[in-house]
Design a protein around this motif. Structure first.
Motif, short mmCIF file in Angstrom:
data_model
loop_
_atom_site.label_atom_id
_atom_site.label_comp_id
_atom_site.label_asym_id
_atom_site.label_seq_id
_atom_site.Cartn_x
_atom_site.Cartn_y
_atom_site.Cartn_z
N ARG A 179 -32.03 72.96 42.88
CA ARG A 179 -32.74 74.12 43.45
C ARG A 179 -33.73 74.71 42.44
O ARG A 179 -34.84 75.13 42.82
CB ARG A 179 -31.73 75.17 43.89
CG ARG A 179 -32.37 76.41 44.53
CD ARG A 179 -33.17 76.06 45.79
NE ARG A 179 -33.69 77.25 46.43
CZ ARG A 179 -33.11 77.86 47.46
NH1 ARG A 179 -31.99 77.39 47.98
NH2 ARG A 179 -33.65 78.93 47.99
N ARG A 203 -36.88 76.51 58.57
CA ARG A 203 -35.82 77.32 59.19
C ARG A 203 -35.61 76.99 60.66
O ARG A 203 -34.48 77.05 61.15
CB ARG A 203 -36.11 78.81 59.02
CG ARG A 203 -36.02 79.29 57.56
CD ARG A 203 -36.14 80.81 57.48
NE ARG A 203 -35.00 81.47 58.07
CZ ARG A 203 -33.88 81.80 57.41
NH1 ARG A 203 -33.74 81.49 56.13
NH2 ARG A 203 -32.90 82.42 58.03
N PRO A 262 -27.85 81.34 47.77
CA PRO A 262 -29.30 81.41 47.56
C PRO A 262 -29.84 80.50 46.47
O PRO A 262 -31.03 80.19 46.47
CB PRO A 262 -29.53 82.89 47.21
CG PRO A 262 -28.38 83.61 47.81
CD PRO A 262 -27.22 82.68 47.72
N ALA A 274 -28.44 81.74 55.77
CA ALA A 274 -29.23 80.52 55.90
C ALA A 274 -29.30 80.11 57.36
O ALA A 274 -28.46 80.52 58.17
CB ALA A 274 -28.61 79.39 55.07
N HIS A 279 -31.00 74.63 50.90
CA HIS A 279 -31.66 75.41 51.94
C HIS A 279 -31.00 75.18 53.29
O HIS A 279 -30.88 76.11 54.10
CB HIS A 279 -33.13 75.01 52.04
CG HIS A 279 -33.92 75.23 50.79
ND1 HIS A 279 -33.97 74.31 49.78
CD2 HIS A 279 -34.68 76.27 50.39
CE1 HIS A 279 -34.74 74.77 48.80
NE2 HIS A 279 -35.19 75.95 49.14
N LEU A 280 -30.58 73.93 53.54
CA LEU A 280 -29.95 73.56 54.80
C LEU A 280 -28.72 72.70 54.52
O LEU A 280 -28.70 71.94 53.55
CB LEU A 280 -30.91 72.74 55.68
CG LEU A 280 -32.23 73.38 56.12
CD1 LEU A 280 -33.08 72.36 56.86
CD2 LEU A 280 -31.98 74.60 57.00
N PRO A 283 -23.54 79.32 58.24
CA PRO A 283 -24.88 79.63 57.72
C PRO A 283 -25.26 81.09 57.90
O PRO A 283 -25.94 81.67 57.04
CB PRO A 283 -25.80 78.69 58.51
CG PRO A 283 -25.03 78.27 59.70
CD PRO A 283 -23.60 78.27 59.28
N ALA A 331 -41.02 79.17 54.46
CA ALA A 331 -39.73 78.75 55.00
C ALA A 331 -39.92 78.00 56.32
O ALA A 331 -39.29 78.29 57.33
CB ALA A 331 -38.82 79.96 55.18
N LEU A 365 -24.58 76.85 50.60
CA LEU A 365 -25.74 77.54 51.14
C LEU A 365 -26.04 78.84 50.42
O LEU A 365 -26.81 79.67 50.92
CB LEU A 365 -25.53 77.80 52.64
CG LEU A 365 -25.66 76.56 53.53
CD1 LEU A 365 -25.18 76.86 54.94
CD2 LEU A 365 -27.10 76.06 53.56
N GLY A 385 -37.93 84.28 57.38
CA GLY A 385 -36.99 84.32 56.27
C GLY A 385 -37.62 84.91 55.04
O GLY A 385 -38.78 85.33 55.04
#
Length: 523
Positions: free
Chosen positions: A252, A16, A281, A318, A285-286, A313, A13, A279, A7
């Protein structure tokens, strides 16, 4: 060597394609003999989690709390409740987990506090119109009752009246007053909490009720048919208000100051366009997707659920986030029919889940093939059982897990009187016994997690579907090449061409039996 997450953040990351393991702290391991799991108990069992092969743990709340909702009613979010230990115990747990290559993520509960929180005590003392009350959602009632018709997720009205005549909002238990996220003090306090734990080395957060927090200022009535944890499609202003995204953007921004940290949101949002917003940016993240939890054991239904779960996603750039169980839902063995059939189907679904691209969350005990426990009404501890009735109790999925030995409490504690009663017939399901049995459910999970980490076929964010007999499906990870086949029909089926890496049940004359799945790679 475990493959690094892919990612835009490269090595950072890690989440992921991580395998997370949810530790329900009360039910994992008890170190001090009080019958309740604790942080030192977890630290003493990290070797097991390393053996299982998980990348990260998610700890349910261990903060100071009167435990009206087993820790989700938090009196001090920057502390450890003595029931679970102290800050030194937490720091030692994080250090030891990191030394074993295991990340540590913790629960964040921003929607509400305990009614024993100093803020709420001050609000009760200060009275209507005060700055102290503005940290929560206090309103004057209507002539015939509360300010609106909102109901609590635990049953009954979402409003409680206080002695001076005002009402306060609680979307869950009355002991969990909702915070007012229009108040800047509330935002500042959450930022302080985030930094407190990040500075202690945590790797991320699971955000409880991540579609909550923000409320429309006018507090309009809801459609009485709406339910918070089910996609009903009826108007429900209690959740998924547009203002919630500013809160996630604030979270975030803090996380971005701590490289390699992440946040996963508990989101019961059925509208896929609205779900995708979480989701973006600059937000989560999840995002937990619960479609597999809500789908019965049928290949066609599961195929559709997987397709839809991947679409959101992928459109947002994501990774997908998969789970089959947690502390709020029935264990999958019981959902899939219980008994031997339920175990076979749960094993099959474990391979399906672990074959999919994205992050996976396991719930403690699912790797043992545990089903729900029939907890006697008099032993139930879930507040939802008291307000909505015992049929709504979540206790059956929260019973402490069995470690070793032949009698209760199976090494979970030195105290046979565990906080929820453990069934004697779990003697054959202990971790000790299953580690010695290559055909056990635990051995299946260990093999599956190891292959997921080590085998080159588990790469790529795309899946391609094969043609398959009725009641079955098969997909291929692309470009890695892993093939996963599932048989929910009543008869054995031929497998796609390839070498079998792993199967949830023994093959029958080279065919995949009912209630089973298999992994293959082309020769």
């Amino acid at each position: 060597m475990r493959r690094a997450g892919r990612g835009p953040q490269g090595e950072q990351a890690w989440w992921r394609e991580a395998v997370f393991y949810q530790v329900y702290v009360r039910s994992f391991a008890d170190s001090d003999g009080d019958g309740v799991g604790d942080l030192e108990g977890i630290r003493g069992r990290l070797g097991y989690l390393e053996l299982l092969g998980v990348d990260a743990i998610w700890l349910t709340p261990f903060y100071t709390s009167p435990m009206a909702d087993h820790g989700y009613d938090i009196a001090d979010p920057r502390s450890v409740d003595p029931l679970f230990g102290n800050l030194a115990d937490f720091d030692a747990l994080v250090a030891d987990a990191h030394a074993r290559g295991i990340k540590v993520t913790i629960d964040l509960v921003p929607n509400h506090t305990s009614n024993t929180h100093t803020w709420f005590k001050s609000a009760m003392a200060a009275g209507p119109g005060s700055p102290e009350r503005d940290r929560y959602i206090f309103r004057d009632g209507k002539e015939d009752g509360p300010p609106n018709n909102w109901v609590s997720s635990f049953g009954g009205p979402a409003w409680t009246r206080v002695p001076d005549g005002q009402w306060y909002l609680h979307l869950f238990a009355a002991q969990q007053p909702d915070l007012n996220w229009a108040n800047p003090e509330v935002r500042a306090d959450l930022e302080r909490t985030l930094r407190f734990w990040l500075d202690r080395g945590v790797d991320g957060f699971r955000i409880d009720v991540a579609h909550g927090m923000a409320k429309p200022a006018e507090l309009p009535d809801m459609d009485p048919r709406a339910q918070p944890m089910v996609a009903t499609g009826f108007y429900d202003p209690r959740f998924d208000n547009d203002g919630v995204h500013e809160i996630h953007q604030m979270i975030r921004k803090v996380l971005d100051e701590y490289p390699g940290t992440m946040a996963a949101g508990e989101l019961w949002v059925s509208d896929e366009e609205r779900l995708a917003k979480y989701l973006r940016p600059d937000e989560l993240h999840l995002a937990f997707n619960f479609k597999l939890v809500l789908t019965h054991f049928d290949a066609d239904a599961l195929h559709a659920a997987i397709e839809r779960s991947l679409a959101v996603p992928q459109a947002a750039g994501a990774p997908a986030t998969w789970t089959l169980s947690n502390h709020d839902v029935w264990r999958q063995v019981s959902r899939y029919g219980g008994g031997e059939q339920g175990v076979r189907r749960a094993r099959a679904m474990a391979l399906v889940e672990l074959a999919l691209p994205g992050a996976v969350y396991l719930y403690n005990g699912e790797e043992l093939g545990l089903g729900n426990v029939d907890v006697p009404v008099e032993a139930m501890a879930d507040p939802r059982a008291k307000t909505a009735g015992p049929q709504h109790s979540r206790d059956g999925a929260r019973v402490p897990i069995p470690w070793e030995g032949d009698v209760v409490p199976f090494g979970f504690s030195r105290n046979a009187r565990t906080w929820l009663p453990m069934p004697a017939d779990w003697a054959g399901l202990t971790i000790e016994k299953q580690l010695e049995d290559p055909d056990s459910t635990l051995s299946l999970y260990r093999q599956a997690v190891e292959l997921r980490h080590e085998h080159a076929a588990f790469s790529g964010d795309e899946i391609e579907w094969y043609g398959a007999p009725a009641g079955c499906f098969a997909f291929r990870r692309s470009p890695g090449g892993l093939i996963c086949a599932l048989n929910t029909s009543a008869a054995p089926i031929p497998l796609p061409p390839g070498n079998v890496l792993l199967s949830s049940s023994p093959l029958v004359d080279g065919k995949l039996p009912p209630d089973s799945s298999a992994w293959l790679v082309k020769s």
